[in-house]
Scaffold this motif. Structure first.
Motif, PDB file in Angstrom:
ATOM      1  N   LEU A 155       6.548  -4.774   3.455  1.00 47.01           N
ATOM      2  CA  LEU A 155       5.589  -3.678   3.428  1.00 47.01           C
ATOM      3  C   LEU A 155       4.253  -4.166   3.966  1.00 47.01           C
ATOM      4  CD1 LEU A 155       6.220  -2.430  -0.235  1.00 47.01           C
ATOM      5  CD2 LEU A 155       7.107  -1.354   1.845  1.00 47.01           C
TER       6      LEU A 155
ATOM      7  N   SER B 135      -4.072   2.431  -1.823  1.00 45.92           N
ATOM      8  CA  SER B 135      -2.986   3.328  -2.213  1.00 45.92           C
ATOM      9  C   SER B 135      -1.950   2.632  -3.093  1.00 45.92           C
ATOM     10  CB  SER B 135      -2.282   3.887  -0.974  1.00 45.92           C
ATOM     11  OG  SER B 135      -3.183   4.551  -0.122  1.00 45.92           O
ATOM     12  N   ASN B 136      -1.378   3.409  -3.998  1.00 41.13           N
ATOM     13  CA  ASN B 136      -0.195   2.963  -4.718  1.00 41.13           C
ATOM     14  C   ASN B 136       1.024   3.243  -3.851  1.00 41.13           C
ATOM     15  OD1 ASN B 136      -1.786   2.378  -7.003  1.00 41.13           O
ATOM     16  ND2 ASN B 136      -1.533   4.453  -7.801  1.00 41.13           N
ATOM     17  N   VAL B 137       1.959   2.317  -3.835  1.00 41.24           N
ATOM     18  CA  VAL B 137       3.169   2.489  -3.037  1.00 41.24           C
ATOM     19  C   VAL B 137       4.382   2.224  -3.923  1.00 41.24           C
ATOM     20  CG1 VAL B 137       4.519   1.629  -1.084  1.00 41.24           C
ATOM     21  CG2 VAL B 137       2.043   1.896  -0.870  1.00 41.24           C
TER      22      VAL B 137
ATOM     23  N   SER C  77       3.828   6.750  -0.689  1.00 48.69           N
ATOM     24  CA  SER C  77       2.456   6.278  -0.828  1.00 48.69           C
ATOM     25  C   SER C  77       1.636   7.325  -1.576  1.00 48.69           C
ATOM     26  CB  SER C  77       1.839   6.011   0.550  1.00 48.69           C
ATOM     27  OG  SER C  77       0.490   5.606   0.427  1.00 48.69           O
ATOM     28  N   GLU C  78       0.912   6.885  -2.614  1.00 43.27           N
ATOM     29  CA  GLU C  78       0.085   7.766  -3.432  1.00 43.27           C
ATOM     30  C   GLU C  78      -1.378   7.354  -3.285  1.00 43.27           C
ATOM     31  OE1 GLU C  78      -0.171   9.186  -8.112  1.00 43.27           O
ATOM     32  OE2 GLU C  78       0.159   7.071  -7.624  1.00 43.27           O
TER      33      GLU C  78
ATOM     34  N   LEU D 217       0.497  -3.018   3.543  1.00 40.60           N
ATOM     35  CA  LEU D 217      -0.212  -2.086   2.675  1.00 40.60           C
ATOM     36  C   LEU D 217      -1.725  -2.196   2.802  1.00 40.60           C
ATOM     37  CD1 LEU D 217       1.910  -2.497  -0.584  1.00 40.60           C
ATOM     38  CD2 LEU D 217       2.298  -0.977   1.367  1.00 40.60           C
TER      39      LEU D 217
ATOM     40  N   ALA E 128       5.910   3.821   4.846  1.00 40.29           N
ATOM     41  CA  ALA E 128       5.727   4.816   3.795  1.00 40.29           C
ATOM     42  C   ALA E 128       6.202   6.187   4.263  1.00 40.29           C
ATOM     43  CB  ALA E 128       4.262   4.892   3.379  1.00 40.29           C
TER      44      ALA E 128
ATOM     45  N   THR F 111      10.409   5.160   0.379  1.00 39.57           N
ATOM     46  CA  THR F 111       9.064   4.645   0.163  1.00 39.57           C
ATOM     47  C   THR F 111       8.091   5.812   0.077  1.00 39.57           C
ATOM     48  OG1 THR F 111       8.780   4.411   2.556  1.00 39.57           O
ATOM     49  CG2 THR F 111       9.530   2.471   1.362  1.00 39.57           C
TER      50      THR F 111
END
Length: 382
Positions: A70, A76-78, A174-175, A72, A52, A172
């Motif tokens: 990924l 988180s949203n990615v 990340s949120e 994860l 990310a 990429t």
């Protein structure tokens, strides 16, 4: 100019558009200079990991998918975007472009996105973005673990498309989740009336050759020149609660040429994670022509719950990208010289607070409204 290019230019068998591409006038896509190169795998078993906040370079073959990996968390949203940069002067099909999907370890689809060259059928950089989103609307892809990114050409049959491999730029983001639960439905009303285009004296601003070199714009009238086959990138900081609109104008030609190119200019809007938002095509007959993006909602976190993709894409504050491409075919009727391009940019609405994230996005400034961009626009730096 190399000897090979000099020999190609002016050859009777080549159209003006092909000669312009051969001469390299539009220039190549400008990749992020710090991006390391990774190779996409033919199987998920060999997929290299994407981290990310990083940008990578890779290659997309003419047929078949390539895979990346990924790792994860469960919070988180990615978002993963692939920008495909076809070589200048190659073939292009209307339905060709780039397709990106994210899948879990059992091969179930989390998200898929496709962006094509569109009616211009002119090869140019296009981006698509897919997500692993944790949402009450989704029953899959919520758990921590290994996920896979699959990138392929949008045209599975390859009809009329370039047989060459394309260069890729992978990003990429990340949120984090919001600190407090908010609305689970999109705003049900917003001003969807087409706004009046911005007027006034135009300021010169040269567009960049890629997302990494996108020229900062603010509200106002901006002037540039664009050559057949060229793609120019600009970025506009749009904060929470703000509403964005843009109009593009092609100025009248001074070449003396005649004809009509039905899809001469393609203007695309991408959000801060390079998700495609909207586009408009403009035909050109040598006289001034204009087109505006469809009205878009105010930037709001809850827009992601909207069924319409254009509304859902306006889910972040940050830099929104305007990407203008002039079709190679324009050179056949109006020569290889530049065509005047004017962008009228409007950013309206009352600024609002963001969702209040429970952590830091990665990269940390991706959803900021872009203070540095504001400063660059204010003092006129290119």
């Amino acid at each position: 100019m190399t000897v090979a290019v000099a020999l190609l230019t002016g050859v009777p068998g080549l159209s003006a558009g092909q000669q312009a591409a051969a001469a390299g006038a539009p220039g190549a896509y400008a990749f992020d200079e710090g991006a390391p190169r990774v190779e996409g795998a033919l199987s998920t078993a060999d997929a290299v990991r994407l981290e990310a906040g990083r940008t990578y370079r890779s290659t997309l073959p003419a047929s078949g998918p390539v895979h990346y990996r990924l790792e994860l968390d469960g919070a988180s949203n990615v978002y993963v975007a692939a920008t495909a940069a076809p070589p200048d002067g190659g073939g292009a099909a209307v339905v060709d472009g780039v397709k990106v999907s994210v899948q879990d370890g059992d091969g179930r689809s989390c998200d898929v996105d496709t962006t094509t060259f569109g009616a211009a059928a002119s090869p140019h950089p296009v981006a698509a973005s897919a997500a692993r989103e944790i949402s009450p609307r989704r029953s899959l892809c919520k758990n921590a673990g290994t996920y896979y990114v699959i990138v392929e050409r949008a045209d599975p049959d390859g009809k009329g498309a370039s047989p060459d491999a394309w260069e890729l730029e992978l990003t990429t983001v990340s949120e984090p989740r919001p600190a407090q639960a908010g609305a689970t439905t999109a705003p049900d009303a917003w001003d969807s009336a087409p706004p009046e285009p911005v007027t006034g004296e135009a300021r010169r601003r040269a567009g960049g050759a890629g997302f990494a070199e996108a020229a900062p714009l603010g509200e106002g009238v901006w002037r540039d020149d664009i050559r057949p086959g060229q793609t120019l990138f600009y970025k506009v900081p749009v904060g929470w609660g703000r509403q964005f609109n843009a109009t593009a104008e092609l100025g009248s030609s001074s070449s003396g040429g005649t004809g009509f190119v039905p899809a001469a200019l393609d203007l695309d809007l991408y959000n801060p994670v390079r998700g495609h938002v909207a586009d408009v095509g403009i035909g050109y007959d040598g006289r001034q022509r204009s087109g505006s993006l469809s009205p878009l909602p105010h930037v709001a976190y809850a827009n992601r719950h909207a069924p319409r993709s254009q509304v859902a894409a306006m889910r972040f504050a940050g830099s929104y990208y305007l990407v203008a491409h002039l079709a190679e075919k324009v050179a056949d009727d109006f020569g290889v010289g530049p065509v005047p391009l004017t962008l009228r940019v409007r950013v309206s609405g009352t600024p609002q607070d963001g969702p209040g994230y429970a952590g830091e996005p990665v990269p940390p400034d991706v959803f900021a409204a872009g203070e540095q961009d504001r400063e660059a626009v204010a003092d006129g730096r290119e």
